[in-house]
Scaffold this motif. Sequence first.
Motif, mmCIF file in Angstrom:
data_model
loop_
_atom_site.group_PDB
_atom_site.id
_atom_site.type_symbol
_atom_site.label_atom_id
_atom_site.label_comp_id
_atom_site.label_asym_id
_atom_site.label_seq_id
_atom_site.Cartn_x
_atom_site.Cartn_y
_atom_site.Cartn_z
ATOM 1 N N SER A 1 34.619 30.514 -67.292
ATOM 2 C CA SER A 1 33.473 30.151 -66.692
ATOM 3 C C SER A 1 32.667 29.187 -67.456
ATOM 4 O O SER A 1 31.972 28.075 -67.192
ATOM 5 C CB SER A 1 32.491 31.073 -65.911
ATOM 6 N N GLU A 2 32.643 29.427 -68.857
ATOM 7 C CA GLU A 2 31.940 28.565 -69.941
ATOM 8 C C GLU A 2 32.378 27.025 -70.083
ATOM 9 O O GLU A 2 31.629 26.353 -70.775
ATOM 10 C CB GLU A 2 31.621 29.332 -71.098
ATOM 11 N N LEU A 3 33.810 26.988 -69.774
ATOM 12 C CA LEU A 3 34.150 25.687 -69.478
ATOM 13 C C LEU A 3 34.075 24.686 -68.364
ATOM 14 O O LEU A 3 34.413 23.822 -68.216
ATOM 15 C CB LEU A 3 35.674 25.819 -69.881
ATOM 16 N N THR A 4 33.080 25.234 -67.354
ATOM 17 C CA THR A 4 32.811 24.554 -66.224
ATOM 18 C C THR A 4 31.411 24.143 -66.311
ATOM 19 O O THR A 4 30.407 24.956 -66.687
ATOM 20 C CB THR A 4 33.034 25.477 -65.172
ATOM 21 N N HIS A 5 31.242 22.694 -65.957
ATOM 22 C CA HIS A 5 30.015 22.001 -66.058
ATOM 23 C C HIS A 5 29.967 21.393 -64.763
ATOM 24 O O HIS A 5 30.874 20.363 -64.475
ATOM 25 C CB HIS A 5 29.897 21.040 -67.356
ATOM 26 N N ASN A 6 28.840 21.737 -64.244
ATOM 27 C CA ASN A 6 28.719 21.068 -62.743
ATOM 28 C C ASN A 6 30.026 20.914 -61.910
ATOM 29 O O ASN A 6 30.212 19.795 -61.241
ATOM 30 C CB ASN A 6 28.112 19.315 -62.997
ATOM 31 N N GLY A 7 30.683 21.860 -61.822
ATOM 32 C CA GLY A 7 32.047 21.984 -60.968
ATOM 33 C C GLY A 7 33.054 21.544 -61.481
ATOM 34 O O GLY A 7 34.051 21.674 -60.867
ATOM 35 N N ALA A 8 33.301 20.873 -62.821
ATOM 36 C CA ALA A 8 34.256 20.208 -63.291
ATOM 37 C C ALA A 8 34.686 21.205 -64.529
ATOM 38 O O ALA A 8 33.670 21.714 -65.385
ATOM 39 C CB ALA A 8 33.918 18.813 -63.654
ATOM 40 N N THR B 1 40.481 10.244 -75.886
ATOM 41 C CA THR B 1 39.776 10.245 -74.676
ATOM 42 C C THR B 1 38.783 11.604 -74.512
ATOM 43 O O THR B 1 37.850 11.599 -73.419
ATOM 44 C CB THR B 1 40.471 10.229 -73.510
ATOM 45 N N ASN B 2 39.025 12.711 -75.410
ATOM 46 C CA ASN B 2 38.239 13.967 -75.416
ATOM 47 C C ASN B 2 36.835 13.703 -76.265
ATOM 48 O O ASN B 2 36.346 14.797 -76.468
ATOM 49 C CB ASN B 2 38.981 14.900 -75.648
ATOM 50 N N GLN B 3 36.736 12.551 -77.109
ATOM 51 C CA GLN B 3 35.631 12.691 -78.037
ATOM 52 C C GLN B 3 34.351 12.886 -77.256
ATOM 53 O O GLN B 3 33.330 13.410 -78.073
ATOM 54 C CB GLN B 3 35.852 11.263 -78.700
ATOM 55 N N LYS B 4 33.944 12.130 -76.186
ATOM 56 C CA LYS B 4 32.567 12.411 -75.499
ATOM 57 C C LYS B 4 32.347 13.254 -74.267
ATOM 58 O O LYS B 4 31.731 12.948 -73.555
ATOM 59 C CB LYS B 4 32.391 10.829 -75.307
ATOM 60 N N VAL B 5 33.470 14.132 -74.091
ATOM 61 C CA VAL B 5 33.583 15.073 -73.038
ATOM 62 C C VAL B 5 32.286 16.089 -73.248
ATOM 63 O O VAL B 5 31.704 16.321 -74.354
ATOM 64 C CB VAL B 5 34.742 15.864 -73.060
ATOM 65 N N LYS B 6 31.781 16.550 -72.120
ATOM 66 C CA LYS B 6 30.693 17.633 -72.212
ATOM 67 C C LYS B 6 31.230 18.997 -72.879
ATOM 68 O O LYS B 6 32.350 19.323 -72.590
ATOM 69 C CB LYS B 6 30.450 17.812 -70.527
ATOM 70 N N ARG B 7 30.526 19.300 -73.848
ATOM 71 C CA ARG B 7 30.767 20.481 -74.556
ATOM 72 C C ARG B 7 30.185 21.777 -74.004
ATOM 73 O O ARG B 7 29.271 21.785 -73.619
ATOM 74 C CB ARG B 7 30.718 20.284 -75.764
ATOM 75 N N PRO B 8 30.939 22.968 -73.954
ATOM 76 C CA PRO B 8 32.269 23.153 -74.654
ATOM 77 C C PRO B 8 33.352 22.765 -73.751
ATOM 78 O O PRO B 8 33.034 22.709 -72.585
ATOM 79 C CB PRO B 8 32.360 24.729 -74.739
ATOM 80 N N ALA B 9 34.298 22.400 -74.360
ATOM 81 C CA ALA B 9 35.678 21.959 -73.767
ATOM 82 C C ALA B 9 36.642 22.289 -74.520
ATOM 83 O O ALA B 9 36.749 22.615 -75.797
ATOM 84 C CB ALA B 9 35.641 20.221 -73.668
ATOM 85 N N VAL B 10 37.835 22.370 -73.951
ATOM 86 C CA VAL B 10 39.208 22.844 -74.724
ATOM 87 C C VAL B 10 40.164 21.674 -74.588
ATOM 88 O O VAL B 10 40.661 21.016 -73.359
ATOM 89 C CB VAL B 10 39.628 24.390 -74.459
ATOM 90 N N TRP B 11 41.094 21.519 -75.512
ATOM 91 C CA TRP B 11 42.469 20.727 -75.324
ATOM 92 C C TRP B 11 43.636 21.715 -75.997
ATOM 93 O O TRP B 11 43.493 22.122 -77.285
ATOM 94 C CB TRP B 11 42.091 19.614 -76.248
ATOM 95 N N ALA B 12 44.329 21.898 -75.101
ATOM 96 C CA ALA B 12 45.466 22.724 -75.485
ATOM 97 C C ALA B 12 46.628 22.071 -75.632
ATOM 98 O O ALA B 12 47.017 20.952 -75.083
ATOM 99 C CB ALA B 12 46.029 23.630 -74.150
#
Length: 144
Positions: free
Chosen positions: A18-25, A40-51
């Motif tokens: 759940s901590e990786l969800t922001h405003n439904g995304a 493309t992940n440089q300016k994403v809302k954090r926290p975020a993950v890239w696998a």
Amino acid sequence: MSIQIAFEDLLDKLKSVSELTHNGATWVSASIGGKEIDPTNQKVKRPAVWALFVGDQIISKSSPKSCATMVQSNFVVKLLVDYGTDSNLTSVQLPLIYTIAGTIAGTQPSGMVGSWWQYDGAVLESVDSARMVWNLNFSIQFHI
């Protein structure tokens, strides 16, 4: 194919945090190979993950009487978090690392009987004035 099943399972489990969800995304992305964060992940809302699927290795080779070769596939989950204070590290970042690890470690992907996710630890990869990137290492063994 077991690598595909494992990778899809890893992504599904990450999307359930759940901590990786922001405003439904859900801020979960994936790539095969690579060593750096996708630009493309440089300016994403954090926290975020890239696998990342980072490779595999033969654990045991099959004998002429057996058709089962054991393979270990290795994955890195890059966790992007805001740069913060000591209290942010202890109250947000470390709990999130272990929430992610606990969501994945010890679970079995559907369709991969006898295979379980292994959490192989976390390492701080980078720090800059805006963010920190943690590498969370996971592996899974299966027969091919």
